[in-house]
Design an enzyme around this catalytic site. Sequence first.
Site, PDB file in Angstrom:
ATOM      1  N   SER A 147    -105.557  -6.288 -19.177  1.00  0.00           N
ATOM      2  CA  SER A 147    -105.728  -4.966 -18.573  1.00  0.00           C
ATOM      3  C   SER A 147    -106.484  -5.004 -17.245  1.00  0.00           C
ATOM      4  CB  SER A 147    -106.443  -4.009 -19.548  1.00  0.00           C
ATOM      5  OG  SER A 147    -105.707  -3.870 -20.727  1.00  0.00           O
TER       6      SER A 147
ATOM      7  N   ILE B 110     -99.819  -3.445 -11.808  1.00  0.00           N
ATOM      8  CA  ILE B 110    -100.022  -2.769 -10.526  1.00  0.00           C
ATOM      9  C   ILE B 110     -99.961  -3.770  -9.384  1.00  0.00           C
ATOM     10  CG2 ILE B 110    -101.657  -1.456  -9.133  1.00  0.00           C
ATOM     11  CD1 ILE B 110    -100.389   0.200 -11.306  1.00  0.00           C
TER      12      ILE B 110
ATOM     13  N   THR C 209    -118.438 -16.005 -10.160  1.00  0.00           N
ATOM     14  CA  THR C 209    -117.132 -16.650  -9.961  1.00  0.00           C
ATOM     15  C   THR C 209    -116.731 -17.553 -11.123  1.00  0.00           C
ATOM     16  OG1 THR C 209    -118.056 -18.595  -8.831  1.00  0.00           O
ATOM     17  CG2 THR C 209    -117.555 -16.667  -7.473  1.00  0.00           C
TER      18      THR C 209
ATOM     19  N   CYS D 267     -89.530  16.755 -24.685  1.00  0.00           N
ATOM     20  CA  CYS D 267     -89.065  16.136 -25.934  1.00  0.00           C
ATOM     21  C   CYS D 267     -89.652  16.881 -27.135  1.00  0.00           C
ATOM     22  CB  CYS D 267     -89.414  14.649 -25.952  1.00  0.00           C
ATOM     23  SG  CYS D 267     -88.499  13.713 -27.203  1.00  0.00           S
TER      24      CYS D 267
ATOM     25  N   HIS E 162     -86.765  13.009 -20.938  1.00  0.00           N
ATOM     26  CA  HIS E 162     -88.042  12.578 -20.363  1.00  0.00           C
ATOM     27  C   HIS E 162     -87.945  12.473 -18.848  1.00  0.00           C
ATOM     28  CE1 HIS E 162     -90.274  11.545 -24.084  1.00  0.00           C
ATOM     29  NE2 HIS E 162     -89.061  11.357 -24.583  1.00  0.00           N
TER      30      HIS E 162
ATOM     31  N   GLU F 212     -90.238  12.456 -16.709  1.00  0.00           N
ATOM     32  CA  GLU F 212     -91.335  11.681 -16.112  1.00  0.00           C
ATOM     33  C   GLU F 212     -90.920  10.267 -15.735  1.00  0.00           C
ATOM     34  OE1 GLU F 212     -92.049  11.279 -20.665  1.00  0.00           O
ATOM     35  OE2 GLU F 212     -91.177  12.719 -19.251  1.00  0.00           O
TER      36      GLU F 212
END
Length: 536
Positions: A14, A19, A188, A382, A508, A510
């Site tokens: 995560s 991204i 680090t 939905c 849906h 989205e």
Amino acid sequence: MKKYIFVTGGVCSSLGKGIAASSLGSLLECRGLRIRMIKIDPYINVDAGTMSPYQHGEVYVTDDGAETDLDLGNYARFTNSPLSREHSITTGQVYQSVITKEREGRYLGRTVQVIPHITDEIKQRIFRIGEAQDADVTLIEVGGTVGDIESIPFLEAARQFSHDVGKKNVVFIHLTLVPEVTGGEMKTKPTQHSVKQLLEIGIVPDILLCRSTKPLEESMRSKIALFTNVDDEAVISAHDAGSTIYEVPLNYHAEGLDDIAVAKLGIETRPIDLSEWEKVVNTIIGARHTERIALVGKYIDLHDTYKSVHEALYHGGIANTVKVDIIKIDAEELEKTEDLDSLMEGIHGILIPGGFGQRGITGMVKAARYARQNALPCFGICLGLQVMVIEYSRNVLEIEDADSSEFSPDGKNSVVSLLEEQVDVTHYGGTMRLGRSETRLKAGTMIRDIYGEETIFERHRHRYEVSNRFRPLLEEKGLIISGVTPDEALVESIQWPDHPWGIGVQYHPEFQSKPIKAHPLFTSFIAAADEVRGRG
């Protein structure tokens, strides 16, 4: 020769591999390249369809009906890469395919092993996507974390892939963590250990993305480069974005990520054009004011459960040059609340999203009733559409026990019922109504005006539909059936009568919304909420 970029992760999950991969993909597109995105998930499930939202977050659905990891949603929002079931690879799929081939005798009596049979299957699946005629660069995100036992076959396949196509055609990007400890000092050591684990597998990273809360200092970059044997300029600061995740492509470009990637791959591109991303970020920063949208759901504790819905609401805000503040309301807790006026004070719109099971349904019905009776914009998606129909049946048609057969299997007034083809289903993975299908919108309805066309195509993921047995009565009592399938057999969208914005859709929307091009339904919904805010 086609080019490939593998994105791996270390230290912990995560951190934002999805991204990062999506952002780099968008930067390459802004340089005129045609890209493909692939997600590898090391779990043994064949797909994400049967997983609990609390286990895996949102299930993203592709046009061809694949139930995939939510990172494909990131790919869709950040890039123009086509996405299908082939762009999602899982351990379950790979082993299922290899075992099937073994049972068919296609390995000619040889012992079937992880190497070469499993790794070859993985590589073949990547090749099928990456060698497409109209693909320049394929980005492959390897899920999990280096060191996970589940990821080893995929990382070995990636190592072999570089050998097969030539090192000059492959770039390895490793995303890792530079944590901040007590006193603000950044460390680090986790990055050093993570790269060491990657090297032990035989993969030498070309670029490091170092996740941190604040930008890396030059001295820290040099230290990481020295201990990992990565070029100084290829140690990229992947620090937290300021106001929106849509800053990430701009931040990575400022750090030189795309310049380094294309240089290492030996690609010549056109000058980069970031104007669309700059416009998105500037619109968010310069938003006129804030709309407060109540999201009434049953999985609100985990943000990723409604990831695409959240992002589509933000996109609607961008399209209206306003900020959207999502107020999460637990549908179960709402069941215990009598004073909805206080709870909904300052709310400009209500969205009821998809889901499964009876838990929280009474709270959702209460929210729908409040929105209908108080002329508050309401968007049902939905399950949300089904809730709007149940509420209307109970309180307008005065059918007190109106319900869905999902929640009351023996109920006499199931205004929402199981699809006929679902009646005898005993295996639940991949058996719902899934993927892209056609909807016809009726003239004179709000949704027809919003889309501006009669025929639309949207993606589905459900087993239950508005019961045709009750359709005549619902319409007689004023409910507007605004969208149906081409044969008119199934209800696809509904509209409350005499209401400023009360729309439910069985599909849906989205999944088709982008920050650069918001879905029209979300744009219209936020515009309606803006009118409520303006009325004060």
